[in-house]
Design a protein around this motif. Structure first.
Motif, short mmCIF file in Angstrom:
data_model
loop_
_atom_site.label_atom_id
_atom_site.label_comp_id
_atom_site.label_asym_id
_atom_site.label_seq_id
_atom_site.Cartn_x
_atom_site.Cartn_y
_atom_site.Cartn_z
N ALA A 37 0.84 -1.21 0.00
CA ALA A 37 0.00 0.00 0.00
C ALA A 37 0.86 1.25 0.00
N LEU A 38 1.94 1.21 0.79
CA LEU A 38 2.86 2.35 0.82
C LEU A 38 3.52 2.56 -0.53
N MET A 39 3.83 1.45 -1.23
CA MET A 39 4.46 1.57 -2.54
C MET A 39 3.51 2.21 -3.54
N ASP A 40 2.22 1.89 -3.41
CA ASP A 40 1.22 2.55 -4.27
C ASP A 40 1.19 4.05 -3.98
N GLN A 41 1.25 4.40 -2.68
CA GLN A 41 1.29 5.82 -2.30
C GLN A 41 2.54 6.50 -2.85
N ARG A 49 12.50 -1.51 -0.47
CA ARG A 49 13.21 -2.13 0.66
C ARG A 49 13.07 -1.27 1.92
N LEU A 50 13.19 0.03 1.75
CA LEU A 50 13.02 0.92 2.91
C LEU A 50 11.60 0.80 3.48
N LEU A 51 10.61 0.71 2.60
CA LEU A 51 9.23 0.58 3.06
C LEU A 51 8.99 -0.75 3.75
N ASN A 52 9.89 -1.71 3.48
CA ASN A 52 9.82 -3.00 4.17
C ASN A 52 10.78 -3.04 5.37
N ASP A 53 11.19 -1.86 5.82
CA ASP A 53 12.00 -1.70 7.04
C ASP A 53 13.38 -2.34 6.95
N LEU A 68 11.50 10.99 -1.20
CA LEU A 68 10.13 10.50 -1.35
C LEU A 68 9.68 9.69 -0.12
N PRO A 69 10.44 8.69 0.35
CA PRO A 69 10.00 7.94 1.54
C PRO A 69 9.81 8.82 2.77
N SER A 70 10.57 9.92 2.85
CA SER A 70 10.44 10.79 4.03
C SER A 70 9.01 11.29 4.21
N GLN A 71 8.29 11.41 3.10
CA GLN A 71 6.92 11.91 3.17
C GLN A 71 5.91 10.82 3.54
N LEU A 72 6.37 9.56 3.55
CA LEU A 72 5.48 8.44 3.87
C LEU A 72 5.68 7.94 5.30
N PHE A 73 6.84 8.23 5.88
CA PHE A 73 7.12 7.76 7.24
C PHE A 73 6.55 8.72 8.27
N ILE A 125 20.47 7.11 18.29
CA ILE A 125 19.24 7.88 18.10
C ILE A 125 18.08 6.98 17.68
N ASN A 126 18.29 5.65 17.76
CA ASN A 126 17.23 4.67 17.48
C ASN A 126 16.62 4.83 16.09
N ALA A 127 17.48 5.00 15.09
CA ALA A 127 16.99 5.12 13.72
C ALA A 127 16.31 3.82 13.30
N LYS A 128 15.12 3.92 12.70
CA LYS A 128 14.34 2.73 12.34
C LYS A 128 14.95 1.98 11.17
#
Length: 653
Positions: free
Chosen positions: A16-20, A44-48, A67-72, A180-183
């Protein structure tokens, strides 16, 4: 069963995130589809997953975090060593309606406050930071509570101590990402050889299948070279500019002086050209950049200080009047041409003697064995926990600042030292409102604490001084709490704050039991780095000889393969291979010997070895030379056209 359902849900969420992401690409970034490799990285980033992106210069790396920055949900922190890139990308994102902030040394207090406010309230989701910021106690105190959804490291090849542009601070970024606990982590580079990519993967825990490399070769770039005699060097450059259609042109040189001379000469010959180098003031450099970006056919003659992060798609020509120091540098520099996909020519005008200057630059970085011994002695005398200024350490040992950082990093890697939080020894505070107004914003214990901190300020003419060591003792408080309190006041616009005198903290993990053995080992390491840097020039000169397809030579260096020759480089069109004439050994002459004898008599402490004297004659500065103003002597650098090793050998005879 529950585990299977959770896994299925996670995959569904990522899809769903990839569609977004696809929608965002079209509507916010104005692009119809992803470039090669971008979808693989973003998915891959969207899959953590921690991910690496190795794309050629101009291959679209920045979109992989923008682009991913706007989805997280949280903040994307982008580490970049390039202030120009940070500013340009923030401005470009703002035009697309995407808020991004940068934290660098050029920001005013108001800009810093606005940036931190936007990050905290969530209106800004992307933060650009230089690596050095992460060793700033004010910055760490400010971002300690942030939810860092993505930690992106640009120019990630700087992580490798055997790469072409090792930066010691980069090695510590993996520790800080954890702190800093980066995800998730994204490492980006255009110039990773297979061994450097392996280093990146090891440091950031990136699986092999999550390192995405796209083809290095860009068919629209025509790679060319010529091997010339010094007498025809400039005339061949001018002929190329005159005979080819006008277009935006970058000409790379090794020295600031050369940039100014060639720009002036071209202008006198009817081709308006501008010089650009690190010795110019920031305002002038910015003006030259902006004029070049706006021009349809401008010419800039520059050292390597120019071009990093410059967003200009229609550069038609990249000429190397002097050779680059490595194939990695060459790849970055020619990668600035033809980003619009149109044909562009990248040509090197190689004079074999130019190798001398580049080799001598490398020799200038290597400290004397005696200096390394002094470095070890100074550190050995420190307490179990200590803070020390890198600049003072550089001055006291006569070792260049970057090399000091490298040596300290080696001691960390070998388990002698562990870096702790850096700090500033000097805090200057200027109240912008009355103390009563500040205290009225607090109640109870916080009010008492802020009042006590303000009570520790010592008044000067305009600025108050806050001695952190005294304040900690008087208040019985942790330094970090006081720093956070002062930053809070600054963010609210109640005070203005300046910091200076940065000192770095270390803790001994194990003491040095054999200083001589360690000194020999560190000197050997630096000598290996010196040899490695000199060997990189072999690769550059080998490419210039055009003994085989030059595009394939470059691709192979970066672990890529081409199915067939490019058909457009010097070798493929029949101009290569070229012969490289051996340079003959030149004598330093009696006048140079007299000059170095004279300077040695006047500054005996600075010239204890033949290598010290050779540095003077070849024009290679050091902290001690600069401090004693030896670099201003008339005979400084009189042998800069003779190989450093030859000068040392003649002085030893």
């Amino acid at each position: 069963m529950a585990s299977s359902n959770a896994s299925s849900d996670a995959k569904s969420d990522a899809a769903a995130l990839m569609d977004q992401a696809q929608t965002l690409l079209r509507e916010q970034f104005g692009l119809a589809d992803f470039r090669e490799g971008q979808r693989d990285v973003i998915s891959r980033l969207l899959n953590d997953k921690n991910t690496a992106a190795v794309f050629p210069t101009g291959g679209g790396k920045s979109l992989c975090y923008q682009l991913p920055s706007q989805l997280f949900d949280g903040t994307t922190v982008v580490v970049s060593p390039l202030i120009a890139l940070m500013k340009d990308q923030c401005d470009a994102l703002a035009e697309r309606g995407i808020a991004a902030a940068r934290l660098d040394s050029t920001l005013s207090s108001d800009e810093f406050r606005a940036a931190m406010k936007g990050i905290r309230d969530g209106s800004i989701k992307m933060l650009y930071v230089s690596p050095e910021r992460f060793f700033n106690e004010r910055f760490l105190a400010s971002i300690g509570s942030l939810n860092v959804s993505l930690f992106a490291i640009d120019e990630a090849h700087c992580i490798s101590q055997w790469g072409h542009n090792f930066r010691p601070d980069y090695l510590k970024l993996a520790i800080l990402a954890d702190k800093i606990n980066a995800k998730r982590i994204l490492a980006l580079t255009a110039t990773a050889t297979p061994s450097v990519l392996e280093d990146i993967r090891d440091v950031f825990q990136i699986a092999k299948e999550d390192a995405i490399r796209t083809p290095f070769y860009r068919p629209n770039l025509q790679i060319r070279s010529r091997v010339l005699d010094r007498t025809e060097h400039y005339s061949q450059l001018m002929a190329a500019i005159r005979e080819r259609p006008a277009g935006c042109t970058l000409i790379y040189v090794s020295r600031q002086k050369t940039a100014e001379e060639i720009a002036e000469q071209l202008t006198n010959d009817g081709f308006a050209a501008t010089a650009y180098h690190a010795g110019m003031d920031p305002e002038t450099r910015h003006r030259v950049q902006q004029e070049f970006i706006a021009s349809p056919n401008g010419i800039v003659v520059a050292t390597i200080a120019f071009g990093m992060g410059i967003d200009k798609s229609d550069i038609r020509y990249v000429y190397h009047f002097n050779p680059p120091k490595s194939l990695e540098s060459y790849a970055q520099e020619i990668g600035r041409a033809g980003r619009d996909g149109e044909d562009s020519i990248c040509e090197m005008f190689l004079v074999p003697d130019d190798r001398i200057v580049l080799e001598n630059f490398t020799y200038g970085e290597t400290p004397a064995r005696q200096a390394i011994g002094k470095f070890i002695d100074l550190l050995s005398g420190q307490a179990d926990h200590f803070h020390i200024s890198h600049y003072k350490l550089s001055a006291e040992t006569d070792i260049r600042i970057l090399v000091v950082k490298t040596l300290l990093t080696y001691l960390e890697l070998e388990g002698y030292l562990q870096a702790t939080s850096p700090r500033y020894d000097s805090y200057k505070v200027k109240p912008l409102v009355e103390s009563r107004s500040i205290l009225n914003q607090f109640k109870g214990e916080p009010r008492e604490f802020i009042a006590a901190v303000l009570g520790c300020l010592t008044k000067g003419r305009t600025w108050f001084t806050l001695n952190m060591t005294v304040a900690c003792k008087r208040l019985g408080a942790e330094r970090e709490r006081i720093v956070k309190a002062m930053d809070y006041l600054a963010e609210r616009g109640w005070v203005e704050m300046k910091v200076s005198d940065l000192v770095h903290g270390y803790r001994w993990q194990k003491r040095i039991d054999d200083p001589k053995l360690l000194g020999d080992d560190l000197f050997d390491r630096m000598a290996q780095r010196e040899a490695s840097e000199v060997a990189r020039l072999d690769d550059v000169f080998g490419l210039a000889q055009a003994a085989q397809c030059q595009a394939d030579t470059l691709s192979s260096h970066f672990g890529d393969t081409m199915a067939e020759p490019c058909g457009r480089c010097s070798n493929c069109i029949g101009d290569g291979p070229y012969e490289l004439n051996q340079t003959s050994t030149r004598s330093i002459g009696t006048s140079a010997r007299d000059a170095v004898d004279d300077i040695t008599r006047r500054f005996p402490d600075h010239f204890t070895t033949a290598r010290d004297r050779a540095r003077f004659l070849c024009g290679l500065s050091s902290p001690a030379f600069v401090r004693a103003r030896i670099t201003r002597e008339g005979s400084y650098g009189v042998c800069d056209g003779i190989p450093f090793a030859d000068v040392v050998r003649q002085l030893e005879q």
